[in-house]
Write a protein that holds these residues in place. Structure first.
Motif, short mmCIF file in Angstrom:
data_model
loop_
_atom_site.label_atom_id
_atom_site.label_comp_id
_atom_site.label_asym_id
_atom_site.label_seq_id
_atom_site.Cartn_x
_atom_site.Cartn_y
_atom_site.Cartn_z
N LEU A 124 3.95 9.33 -10.06
CA LEU A 124 3.11 9.61 -11.20
C LEU A 124 2.78 10.99 -11.26
O LEU A 124 2.72 11.48 -12.31
CB LEU A 124 2.02 8.42 -11.42
CG LEU A 124 1.33 8.63 -12.47
CD1 LEU A 124 1.95 8.40 -13.64
CD2 LEU A 124 0.12 7.48 -12.54
N ALA A 125 1.86 11.46 -10.17
CA ALA A 125 1.46 12.76 -10.10
C ALA A 125 2.57 13.80 -10.22
O ALA A 125 2.48 14.69 -11.08
CB ALA A 125 0.66 13.01 -9.05
N ALA A 174 4.21 5.28 -5.55
CA ALA A 174 4.07 5.31 -7.15
C ALA A 174 3.23 6.11 -7.63
O ALA A 174 3.38 7.04 -8.51
CB ALA A 174 3.77 4.07 -7.44
N GLN A 175 1.97 6.23 -6.89
CA GLN A 175 1.28 7.44 -7.29
C GLN A 175 1.52 8.83 -7.23
O GLN A 175 1.30 9.77 -8.18
CB GLN A 175 -0.44 7.22 -6.49
CG GLN A 175 -1.11 5.89 -6.75
CD GLN A 175 -2.35 5.85 -6.03
OE1 GLN A 175 -2.39 6.42 -4.92
NE2 GLN A 175 -3.38 5.25 -6.60
N ARG A 227 2.43 1.57 -3.48
CA ARG A 227 1.50 2.05 -4.38
C ARG A 227 1.10 3.64 -4.12
O ARG A 227 1.08 4.30 -5.03
CB ARG A 227 0.34 1.39 -3.92
CG ARG A 227 -0.90 1.67 -5.08
CD ARG A 227 -2.27 0.90 -4.92
NE ARG A 227 -3.45 1.29 -6.03
CZ ARG A 227 -4.26 1.77 -5.53
NH1 ARG A 227 -4.47 2.16 -4.27
NH2 ARG A 227 -5.17 2.18 -6.42
N GLU A 228 1.15 4.35 -2.98
CA GLU A 228 0.89 5.57 -2.86
C GLU A 228 2.13 6.42 -3.07
O GLU A 228 2.00 7.47 -3.76
CB GLU A 228 0.55 5.81 -1.11
CG GLU A 228 -0.63 5.17 -0.74
CD GLU A 228 -0.79 5.42 0.89
OE1 GLU A 228 0.18 5.69 1.50
OE2 GLU A 228 -1.73 5.16 1.49
N ARG A 277 0.99 -1.08 -0.02
CA ARG A 277 0.03 0.00 -0.13
C ARG A 277 0.88 1.37 0.05
O ARG A 277 0.68 2.22 -0.86
CB ARG A 277 -0.90 0.03 1.34
CG ARG A 277 -1.96 1.06 1.09
CD ARG A 277 -3.07 0.88 2.21
NE ARG A 277 -3.75 -0.55 2.31
CZ ARG A 277 -3.73 -1.46 3.27
NH1 ARG A 277 -2.94 -0.88 4.33
NH2 ARG A 277 -4.25 -2.55 3.31
N GLN A 289 3.47 13.73 -13.94
CA GLN A 289 2.63 14.20 -14.98
C GLN A 289 2.48 15.80 -14.73
O GLN A 289 2.40 16.63 -15.61
CB GLN A 289 0.90 13.80 -14.60
CG GLN A 289 0.65 12.26 -14.95
CD GLN A 289 -0.46 11.79 -14.49
OE1 GLN A 289 -0.97 12.15 -13.46
NE2 GLN A 289 -0.87 10.61 -15.06
#
Length: 162
Positions: A58-59, A54-55, A51-52, A48, A62
């Motif tokens: 990613l943000a 990685a998010q 994943r956070e 978890r 971007q």
């Protein structure tokens, strides 16, 4: 029923469970399962967290990509504006150059016209003086006449050249 195989398997199983319980084997199995459950929970928490992260990455990627695209668009717009300004400046310089060359050519033409007119006047004056001199020499004679011709010719030359 006493001699049935299933009966003796059931008795053996109950005896085995009793021995396992007395020896604490159930506690070890439960402890092992608890440890495995805890390890799985930690792995899930780690997954978890990853994943956070990685998010978040990613943000961030971007956001950086959108900023880079915006900066690229600004660079293109600035380059286009600079190119248009350079083209306008070049056009203005070309127009100025053409205007200067035209003015210089007009000035040279005016000077040539003035010089040609002066040369024509001088040639006409010279011709008039020669014709007058010839006519006066034929009509008037003597020293007084020669003096009169010289004065008249000098006066004609100064008036024609003026």
């Amino acid at each position: 029923m006493l001699f049935d195989a299933e009966f003796w398997v059931a008795v053996a199983f109950v005896v085995f469970c009793g021995i396992a319980w007395k020896m604490g084997l159930f506690d070890q199995i439960i402890g092992g399962l608890d440890k495995r459950g805890e390890r799985v929970r930690k792995e899930l928490d780690e997954a978890r967290r990853l994943r956070e992260e990685a998010q978040a990455v990613l943000a961030d990627y971007q956001r950086r990509r959108s900023e880079a695209e915006r900066e690229a668009a600004e660079i293109v717009a600035n380059a286009r504006a600079e190119a248009e300004a350079a083209a306008a400046e070049g056009h203005a310089r070309l127009n100025e150059f053409v205007a200067r060359r035209t003015k210089a050519a007009e000035t040279k033409i005016a000077q040539a016209e003035a010089q040609a007119a002066a040369e024509v006047r001088a040639a006409a004056a010279e011709a008039a003086v020669r014709v007058s001199e010839t006519i006066l020499r034929e009509k008037v004679s003597g020293d007084a006449a020669q003096d009169l011709v010289r004065r008249s010719l000098g006066e004609v030359r100064t008036r024609l050249r003026a």
